[in-house]
Write a protein that holds these residues in place. Structure first.
Motif, PDB file in Angstrom:
ATOM      1  N   UNK A 104       0.819  -1.220   0.000  1.00  0.00           N
ATOM      2  CA  UNK A 104       0.000   0.000   0.000  1.00  0.00           C
ATOM      3  C   UNK A 104       0.850   1.266   0.000  1.00  0.00           C
ATOM      4  N   UNK A 105       2.096   1.159   0.428  1.00  0.00           N
ATOM      5  CA  UNK A 105       2.968   2.332   0.522  1.00  0.00           C
ATOM      6  C   UNK A 105       3.773   2.570  -0.751  1.00  0.00           C
ATOM      7  N   UNK A 106       3.668   1.651  -1.721  1.00  0.00           N
ATOM      8  CA  UNK A 106       4.438   1.752  -2.962  1.00  0.00           C
ATOM      9  C   UNK A 106       3.633   2.466  -4.040  1.00  0.00           C
ATOM     10  N   UNK A 107       4.271   3.408  -4.729  1.00  0.00           N
ATOM     11  CA  UNK A 107       3.627   4.101  -5.853  1.00  0.00           C
ATOM     12  C   UNK A 107       4.616   4.183  -7.010  1.00  0.00           C
ATOM     13  N   UNK A 108       4.079   4.100  -8.224  1.00  0.00           N
ATOM     14  CA  UNK A 108       4.945   3.919  -9.382  1.00  0.00           C
ATOM     15  C   UNK A 108       4.911   5.063 -10.392  1.00  0.00           C
TER      16      UNK A 108
END
Length: 279
Positions: free
Chosen positions: A147-151
């Protein structure tokens, strides 16, 4: 009394109160530890007042607010809220609670680090079970940390704007505990659903965002006095975006399972929350 939002100082609040008075909406302010809180007396004015509050936040120096202060006889008819940058920072901080801000900045720091050459080690450390190596269920954090990863920039901006706006409202008006439960449940169950639908290669706060959307939607309908209602147009936009995710119209890789799962989690928690009493 129905809360519509908070502002960093009394002069800013008075400008909006004067303007709302001209729109036939009675509004009052209450001092709190940081800034002031605005409330309306009539539930029928709640949605309109919330929309006007958002318009004021976007452009607090609009001359219509000065004109309203002249018309309604405020003692201070100068739109002096302090430094514009300070006003913005103050609004950002007062519009959210500690949990909202911790998650917000954790996502920002992780995103920046990933774009400074640490993408692979961070993804290996935080991705869902099986994304980079055979699943080891001793690494329990992996059920939540995707949930804390963004691309992409659009990905993180979209998610964090909604998280700050809705998570902040929930934390400030209902409390830390309800938002913490939404965060944990909305950050885990939708991830499990997404895994079984499309595999372990996903990330983003979208599941949690749809959980706070669902929670806010139901609480706004069932318990409007809690002050976290969401205008119907916003709900419509988020539901439309959810539907578009299944069409591949934008050519984006969208975690539809996490979105649907998050929305269902939020709706269920909203119904549970609406049965509780809040001071």
């Amino acid at each position: 009394m129905y809360e519509i939002g908070s502002l960093p100082n009394e002069r800013a609040a008075q400008a909006l109160i004067d303007y709302l008075k001209g729109q036939g909406i009675s509004c009052a302010l209450t001092h709190k530890e940081q800034g002031v809180t605005l409330t309306v007396h009539n539930q029928t004015h709640l949605v309109q007042a919330q929309l006007e509050y958002q318009a004021f936040i976007a452009n607090p120096y609009d001359q219509k607010y000065l004109a309203a202060s002249w018309d309604h006889g405020s003692a201070n008819t100068k739109l002096d809220y302090g430094s514009p940058n300070l006003l913005l920072v103050s609004q950002f901080l007062t519009g959210a609670g500690p949990l909202t801000l911790v998650v917000f900045f954790a996502c920002v720091i992780i995103y920046i680090a990933m774009n400074l050459g640490l993408s692979n080690p961070i993804f290996e450390a935080l991705s869902f079970f099986g994304a980079t190596s055979p699943a080891s269920f001793s690494e329990a954090w992996r059920i939540f940390t995707p949930s804390l990863l963004h691309f992409s920039a659009m990905h993180i901006i979209f998610n964090l704007l909604w998280w700050w706006y809705l998570g902040g409202k929930i934390e400030n008006k209902i409390g830390f505990k309800p938002l913490f439960i939404i965060l944990i449940v909305g950050g885990t169950l939708p991830s499990i659903l997404q895994y079984f639908i499309a595999g372990p290669y996903f990330g983003g706060l979208s599941g949690v965002v749809y959980a706070v959307v669902g929670y806010t939607w139901i609480m706004g309908v069932k318990r409007p006095e809690a002050g976290i209602g969401l205008p119907p147009a916003y709900i419509g936009f988020m539901l439309l975006w959810l539907v578009f995710g299944f069409t591949d119209m934008f050519g984006l890789s969208i975690a539809n399972g996490a979105h649907v799962g998050g929305l269902l989690v939020g709706i269920i928690q909203g119904y549970i929350g609406s049965c509780k009493s809040y001071s």
